[in-house]
Scaffold this motif. Sequence first.
Motif, PDB file in Angstrom:
ATOM      1  N   ALA A  12       0.587  -1.231   0.087  1.00 16.94           N
ATOM      2  CA  ALA A  12       0.058   0.087  -0.190  1.00 16.94           C
ATOM      3  C   ALA A  12       0.992   1.259   0.058  1.00 16.94           C
ATOM      4  N   ILE A  13       0.404   2.343  -0.522  1.00 11.86           N
ATOM      5  CA  ILE A  13       0.736   3.474  -0.504  1.00 11.86           C
ATOM      6  C   ILE A  13      -0.220   4.589   0.409  1.00 11.86           C
ATOM      7  N   CYS A  14       0.322   5.306   1.457  1.00 14.41           N
ATOM      8  CA  CYS A  14      -0.457   6.104   2.193  1.00 14.41           C
ATOM      9  C   CYS A  14       0.008   7.506   1.983  1.00 14.41           C
ATOM     10  N   PRO A  15      -0.434   8.245   1.045  1.00 19.33           N
ATOM     11  CA  PRO A  15      -0.229   9.381   0.887  1.00 19.33           C
ATOM     12  C   PRO A  15      -0.902  10.384   1.813  1.00 19.33           C
ATOM     13  N   MET A  16      -0.308  11.673   2.188  1.00 21.24           N
ATOM     14  CA  MET A  16      -1.235  12.636   2.912  1.00 21.24           C
ATOM     15  C   MET A  16      -1.439  13.943   2.099  1.00 21.24           C
ATOM     16  N   HIS A  17      -2.546  14.378   2.203  1.00 18.50           N
ATOM     17  CA  HIS A  17      -2.794  15.643   1.620  1.00 18.50           C
ATOM     18  C   HIS A  17      -2.580  16.650   2.768  1.00 18.50           C
ATOM     19  N   TYR A  18      -1.501  17.618   2.348  1.00 16.46           N
ATOM     20  CA  TYR A  18      -0.848  18.860   3.284  1.00 16.46           C
ATOM     21  C   TYR A  18      -1.709  20.060   3.223  1.00 16.46           C
ATOM     22  N   ALA A  19      -2.267  20.498   4.338  1.00 16.29           N
ATOM     23  CA  ALA A  19      -2.686  21.756   4.527  1.00 16.29           C
ATOM     24  C   ALA A  19      -3.835  21.945   3.521  1.00 16.29           C
ATOM     25  N   GLY A  20      -4.580  20.997   3.223  1.00 15.35           N
ATOM     26  CA  GLY A  20      -5.911  21.012   2.387  1.00 15.35           C
ATOM     27  C   GLY A  20      -5.724  21.229   0.964  1.00 15.35           C
ATOM     28  N   ALA A  21      -4.246  20.932   0.641  1.00 12.24           N
ATOM     29  CA  ALA A  21      -4.000  20.884  -1.026  1.00 12.24           C
ATOM     30  C   ALA A  21      -3.743  19.237  -1.092  1.00 12.24           C
ATOM     31  N   PRO A  22      -4.110  18.941  -2.693  1.00 16.20           N
ATOM     32  CA  PRO A  22      -3.722  17.446  -2.988  1.00 16.20           C
ATOM     33  C   PRO A  22      -2.316  17.109  -3.253  1.00 16.20           C
ATOM     34  N   TYR A  23      -1.841  16.028  -2.867  1.00 16.67           N
ATOM     35  CA  TYR A  23      -0.747  15.199  -3.044  1.00 16.67           C
ATOM     36  C   TYR A  23      -0.720  15.286  -4.641  1.00 16.67           C
ATOM     37  N   ASN A  24       0.312  14.882  -5.158  1.00 22.60           N
ATOM     38  CA  ASN A  24       0.290  14.219  -6.724  1.00 22.60           C
ATOM     39  C   ASN A  24      -0.487  13.258  -7.283  1.00 22.60           C
ATOM     40  N   VAL A  25      -1.660  13.504  -7.407  1.00 22.88           N
ATOM     41  CA  VAL A  25      -2.499  12.301  -7.421  1.00 22.88           C
ATOM     42  C   VAL A  25      -2.270  11.486  -8.605  1.00 22.88           C
ATOM     43  N   SER A  59       2.893  37.561  -1.836  1.00 17.76           N
ATOM     44  CA  SER A  59       3.544  37.038  -3.105  1.00 17.76           C
ATOM     45  C   SER A  59       4.527  37.884  -3.538  1.00 17.76           C
ATOM     46  N   ASP A  60       4.724  38.977  -2.926  1.00 15.19           N
ATOM     47  CA  ASP A  60       6.112  39.962  -3.249  1.00 15.19           C
ATOM     48  C   ASP A  60       7.001  39.185  -2.245  1.00 15.19           C
ATOM     49  N   GLY A  61       6.847  39.094  -1.190  1.00 16.29           N
ATOM     50  CA  GLY A  61       8.028  38.605  -0.525  1.00 16.29           C
ATOM     51  C   GLY A  61       8.321  37.059  -0.956  1.00 16.29           C
ATOM     52  N   GLU A  62       7.654  36.336  -1.525  1.00 18.25           N
ATOM     53  CA  GLU A  62       7.981  35.172  -2.125  1.00 18.25           C
ATOM     54  C   GLU A  62       8.996  35.530  -3.428  1.00 18.25           C
ATOM     55  N   ALA A  63       8.573  36.482  -4.151  1.00 16.15           N
ATOM     56  CA  ALA A  63       9.132  37.116  -5.434  1.00 16.15           C
ATOM     57  C   ALA A  63      10.549  37.581  -4.853  1.00 16.15           C
ATOM     58  N   ARG A  64      10.683  38.145  -3.950  1.00 18.17           N
ATOM     59  CA  ARG A  64      12.064  38.566  -3.443  1.00 18.17           C
ATOM     60  C   ARG A  64      12.831  37.459  -2.877  1.00 18.17           C
ATOM     61  N   GLY A  65      12.191  36.441  -2.853  1.00 17.95           N
ATOM     62  CA  GLY A  65      13.014  35.115  -2.246  1.00 17.95           C
ATOM     63  C   GLY A  65      13.450  35.134  -0.846  1.00 17.95           C
ATOM     64  N   ASP A  66      12.234  36.177   0.077  1.00 20.78           N
ATOM     65  CA  ASP A  66      12.270  35.864   1.673  1.00 20.78           C
ATOM     66  C   ASP A  66      11.862  34.739   2.196  1.00 20.78           C
ATOM     67  N   PHE A  67      11.039  33.860   1.319  1.00 18.08           N
ATOM     68  CA  PHE A  67      10.505  32.626   1.610  1.00 18.08           C
ATOM     69  C   PHE A  67       9.880  31.924   0.416  1.00 18.08           C
ATOM     70  N   HIS A  68       9.457  30.730   0.564  1.00 16.28           N
ATOM     71  CA  HIS A  68       8.726  29.807  -0.399  1.00 16.28           C
ATOM     72  C   HIS A  68       7.286  29.983   0.200  1.00 16.28           C
ATOM     73  N   LEU A  69       6.272  29.812  -0.927  1.00 16.67           N
ATOM     74  CA  LEU A  69       4.952  29.460  -0.649  1.00 16.67           C
ATOM     75  C   LEU A  69       4.624  27.924  -1.444  1.00 16.67           C
ATOM     76  N   GLN A  70       3.763  27.454  -0.433  1.00 13.40           N
ATOM     77  CA  GLN A  70       3.264  25.841  -1.106  1.00 13.40           C
ATOM     78  C   GLN A  70       2.912  26.256  -2.633  1.00 13.40           C
ATOM     79  N   ARG A  71       3.445  25.272  -3.704  1.00  8.43           N
ATOM     80  CA  ARG A  71       2.818  25.148  -4.950  1.00  8.43           C
ATOM     81  C   ARG A  71       1.632  24.205  -4.910  1.00  8.43           C
ATOM     82  N   ILE A  72       0.645  24.919  -5.595  1.00  3.55           N
ATOM     83  CA  ILE A  72      -0.716  24.193  -5.280  1.00  3.55           C
ATOM     84  C   ILE A  72      -1.052  23.649  -6.735  1.00  3.55           C
ATOM     85  N   PRO A  73      -1.178  22.366  -7.067  1.00  2.00           N
ATOM     86  CA  PRO A  73      -1.381  21.737  -8.369  1.00  2.00           C
ATOM     87  C   PRO A  73      -2.648  22.431  -8.866  1.00  2.00           C
ATOM     88  N   ALA A  74      -2.429  22.787 -10.299  1.00  2.00           N
ATOM     89  CA  ALA A  74      -3.699  23.229 -11.067  1.00  2.00           C
ATOM     90  C   ALA A  74      -4.828  22.194 -10.882  1.00  2.00           C
TER      91      ALA A  74
END
Length: 375
Positions: A122-135, A268-283
Amino acid sequence: MIPFHVPYRTELEATYVAQSIASGEHAGNGSFTKRAQRLIGELTGACAVLLTTSCTAAMELAGMAAGIGAGDEIIVPSYTFCSTAAAYLRNGATVVFVDVDPTTMMLDPQDVAQKITANTRAICPMHYAGAPYNVEAISALAEAHALTVIEDAAQGFDATYSGQALGTFGAYGCVSFHETKNIHCGLGGALLINDESLVRRAEHIWERGTNRAEFLRGAVDKYTWLEVGSSFYPSEMQAAFLLAQLEQIKSNTQLRTRIWEFYRARLSDGEARGDFHLQRIPANSTLNGHAFFLRLQDEDTCERLRQHLRGAQIDARTHYVPLHTSPVGRSLGYAPGSLPQTERWSSSILRLPLHHELSDADTERVCAAVESFFH
Ligand SMILES: *Cc1c(COP(=O)(O)O)cnc(C)c1O
């Protein structure tokens, strides 16, 4: 202080709980349980829904129903809550931890592919922070190797991918209604069963290993013990509390995703400046606003930002210690160095406050405080 989380409340919990007490039906699997299960079924499109006392219990039930035990290997992310692994370890399975994709902090399909062996069940993937794993990738691997997928959708209720509810991609999906989740009944959960042929067995195990549920429906004359099950469902009082919250799920999701999108746009400005990363959300995803986190450059920056926010009366929180480096993980023979991305990033995650009582002014205050740390 802006709290990190405030448990959700509606106007109706007390009314429904009082009705359940007055009804004389107390022990569970009564009318409130059935109403809650029906509503969850309508919301998710699952073949069948069984209320449980927790998401942990739902995963234990799924593991028993899938017959996972000694000699079986199950693939689990290390960056998750301990129940995602413990639910199967207790039946003697061997847990194989996989690394995360740092852009999502969810399991990396490439590492999953590398860790599949002849013993993998079995594979037991977890959906993190309310976003889907790579289904797509995980479903394709499961299909190619005939593996059962048990989704940890504890954080995924009322979120979708490709128009389909999280928790309905695998054979089983496990949801949490713990008070730290979007909606709750104190402690609670649900098992979503997504294949009609699996429903009866899961229902027997849920009913302490008996066919009592069929007996109550009039499908059999008397009920008997069929296999080793357990006591998995909550009382009617909890189901009544949950039903009140389930009826408000759409407004809860709307409220939370509004805050989530506010954070996303404002930071999003802070992310663009490279201060931190935000979660990538699948389309093709619709989110439920369960959590919003920053991925900082390292643990030290994360801790300093946490302290900075604390100084500004804002409660932000870090998240999971990798399971493979925990005392249990080490006792099972895992060692640091084996999952580089998980080890690199898990201590750099900082979750911002997100709950139904957060005002726009609060959210703005959090964003301004994050910005003032970097500039
Ligand atoms: C909350 C949570 C759980 C545990 O849920 P319970 O209902 O408390 O058992 C499991 N996995 C994840 C990812 C969670 O967030």
